[in-house]
Design a protein around this motif. Structure first.
Motif, PDB file in Angstrom:
ATOM      1  N   ASP A 134       0.830  -1.210   0.000  1.00  0.00           N
ATOM      2  CA  ASP A 134       0.000   0.000   0.000  1.00  0.00           C
ATOM      3  C   ASP A 134       0.857   1.251   0.000  1.00  0.00           C
ATOM      4  O   ASP A 134       0.571   2.218  -0.723  1.00  0.00           O
ATOM      5  N   LEU A 135       1.924   1.243   0.801  1.00  0.00           N
ATOM      6  CA  LEU A 135       2.804   2.409   0.849  1.00  0.00           C
ATOM      7  C   LEU A 135       3.550   2.572  -0.474  1.00  0.00           C
ATOM      8  O   LEU A 135       3.692   3.697  -0.978  1.00  0.00           O
ATOM      9  N   SER A 136       3.997   1.483  -1.051  1.00  0.00           N
ATOM     10  CA  SER A 136       4.686   1.549  -2.343  1.00  0.00           C
ATOM     11  C   SER A 136       3.772   2.121  -3.419  1.00  0.00           C
ATOM     12  O   SER A 136       4.215   2.912  -4.268  1.00  0.00           O
ATOM     13  N   TYR A 137       2.500   1.752  -3.385  1.00  0.00           N
ATOM     14  CA  TYR A 137       1.543   2.288  -4.364  1.00  0.00           C
ATOM     15  C   TYR A 137       1.377   3.799  -4.197  1.00  0.00           C
ATOM     16  O   TYR A 137       1.351   4.542  -5.185  1.00  0.00           O
ATOM     17  N   LEU A 138       1.300   4.249  -2.947  1.00  0.00           N
ATOM     18  CA  LEU A 138       1.170   5.687  -2.705  1.00  0.00           C
ATOM     19  C   LEU A 138       2.414   6.433  -3.185  1.00  0.00           C
ATOM     20  O   LEU A 138       2.313   7.543  -3.736  1.00  0.00           O
ATOM     21  N   PHE A 139       3.588   5.840  -2.980  1.00  0.00           N
ATOM     22  CA  PHE A 139       4.816   6.451  -3.487  1.00  0.00           C
ATOM     23  C   PHE A 139       4.756   6.615  -5.001  1.00  0.00           C
ATOM     24  O   PHE A 139       5.137   7.663  -5.544  1.00  0.00           O
ATOM     25  N   VAL A 140       4.297   5.579  -5.697  1.00  0.00           N
ATOM     26  CA  VAL A 140       4.197   5.643  -7.151  1.00  0.00           C
ATOM     27  C   VAL A 140       3.267   6.778  -7.578  1.00  0.00           C
ATOM     28  O   VAL A 140       3.569   7.536  -8.507  1.00  0.00           O
ATOM     29  N   CYS A 141       2.154   6.918  -6.905  1.00  0.00           N
ATOM     30  CA  CYS A 141       1.188   7.977  -7.254  1.00  0.00           C
ATOM     31  C   CYS A 141       1.806   9.362  -7.109  1.00  0.00           C
ATOM     32  O   CYS A 141       1.649  10.221  -7.994  1.00  0.00           O
ATOM     33  N   ASP A 142       2.516   9.604  -6.007  1.00  0.00           N
ATOM     34  CA  ASP A 142       3.066  10.942  -5.771  1.00  0.00           C
ATOM     35  C   ASP A 142       4.307  11.215  -6.614  1.00  0.00           C
ATOM     36  O   ASP A 142       4.552  12.364  -7.011  1.00  0.00           O
ATOM     37  N   THR A 143       5.105  10.191  -6.912  1.00  0.00           N
ATOM     38  CA  THR A 143       6.322  10.427  -7.687  1.00  0.00           C
ATOM     39  C   THR A 143       6.061  10.553  -9.176  1.00  0.00           C
ATOM     40  O   THR A 143       6.988  10.815  -9.949  1.00  0.00           O
ATOM     41  N   ASN A 144       4.818  10.408  -9.590  1.00  0.00           N
ATOM     42  CA  ASN A 144       4.457  10.685 -10.980  1.00  0.00           C
ATOM     43  C   ASN A 144       4.291  12.182 -11.233  1.00  0.00           C
ATOM     44  O   ASN A 144       4.152  12.603 -12.382  1.00  0.00           O
ATOM     45  N   GLU A 145       4.286  12.965 -10.159  1.00  0.00           N
ATOM     46  CA  GLU A 145       4.125  14.412 -10.278  1.00  0.00           C
ATOM     47  C   GLU A 145       5.483  15.102 -10.412  1.00  0.00           C
ATOM     48  O   GLU A 145       6.542  14.489 -10.215  1.00  0.00           O
ATOM     49  N   ARG A 146       5.464  16.391 -10.703  1.00  0.00           N
ATOM     50  CA  ARG A 146       6.704  17.169 -10.781  1.00  0.00           C
ATOM     51  C   ARG A 146       7.311  17.278  -9.383  1.00  0.00           C
ATOM     52  O   ARG A 146       6.606  17.584  -8.417  1.00  0.00           O
ATOM     53  N   PRO A 147       8.606  17.042  -9.213  1.00  0.00           N
ATOM     54  CA  PRO A 147       9.189  17.054  -7.870  1.00  0.00           C
ATOM     55  C   PRO A 147       9.330  18.451  -7.285  1.00  0.00           C
ATOM     56  O   PRO A 147       9.463  19.444  -8.007  1.00  0.00           O
ATOM     57  N   ALA A 148       9.310  18.491  -5.959  1.00  0.00           N
ATOM     58  CA  ALA A 148       9.590  19.742  -5.253  1.00  0.00           C
ATOM     59  C   ALA A 148      11.073  20.060  -5.300  1.00  0.00           C
ATOM     60  O   ALA A 148      11.464  21.222  -5.344  1.00  0.00           O
TER      61      ALA A 148
END
Length: 230
Positions: A134-148
């Protein structure tokens, strides 16, 4: 584990590389930019001087108050290896079982002085947790965005951080996980617990590569919690 977003000081995106420093930065600090966080960690003697060094970075615009509490996904890569973790606040009641022999009394006293005089946690805690789909999936979702942040440090390591868009989605994923090692920043975590505050931590299951020293170590100065506003 119980986690939360934290209010922070952090550098503007374009200045992250000049602010970030390794925990074990040593040597002649005069060779570093005046805005490097190493001046806060080791360039001044005494709590008041450390606070002055921290304030100077704010005055110079190298650190700025984030308008709202946040979490971040943080990734470091070097030499074909990488680790990824979650930058957040952690409830120390879920960490106290890791405290015995985790840090020397002198280091804890210094960290307590940082909180009392500097009014900031200068070093994040690095905590190992079990892997979670579940945590790995959430990481994938957020890292698809432009990084800070995304930059290459002077030692060749690449550091990238993404803002967590929906922190609440991480709460149930972490609630099922337990911390099993306080790998670095133990003194800072213990000092926060003694002060009744929620420390800044990085939670990762990549324990084979996420180390306290070397190119893959987390950088200090990218995220600096503001204890007085918790």
């Amino acid at each position: 584990m119980r986690i939360a977003a934290l209010p922070m000081f952090r550098p503007p995106k374009a200045r992250a590389v000049e602010v970030a420093c390794a925990l074990d930065t040593a040597g002649d600090l005069s060779a570093l930019p005046a805005t490097n966080f190493a001046h806060v960690l080791g360039g001044a003697a005494g709590g008041a001087a450390v606070r002055a060094a921290l304030d100077a970075l704010v005055t110079l615009g190298a650190l700025a108050a984030d308008p709202q509490p946040r979490m971040f996904v943080y990734r470091a890569t070097y030499g074909g290896k990488r680790w990824m973790g979650l930058v957040c606040g952690a409830d120390t009641r879920d960490l106290v079982h890791l405290f015995p022999n985790a840090a020397a009394d002198e280091a804890i006293s210094a960290a307590e002085a940082d909180l009392a005089v500097v009014d900031a946690q200068l070093v994040p805690g690095l905590i190992f947790i079990d892997a979670s789909p579940d945590l790995s999936y959430l990481f994938v979702c957020d890292t698809n965005e432009r990084p800070a942040y995304h930059f290459v440090a002077s030692d060749g390591a690449t550091h990238t951080a993404w803002e967590v868009r929906h922190p609440d989605t991480y709460l149930p994923a972490l609630a099922e996980l337990a911390a099993d090692e306080l790998h670095a920043g133990a003194a800072q975590v213990i000092a926060a617990h003694m002060a009744g505050q929620m420390p800044l931590v990085i939670l990762t299951s990549d324990r084979d590569v996420a180390t306290a020293t070397g190119p893959l170590a987390p950088r200090c100065g990218l995220f600096v919690p503001r204890p007085s506003q918790r």
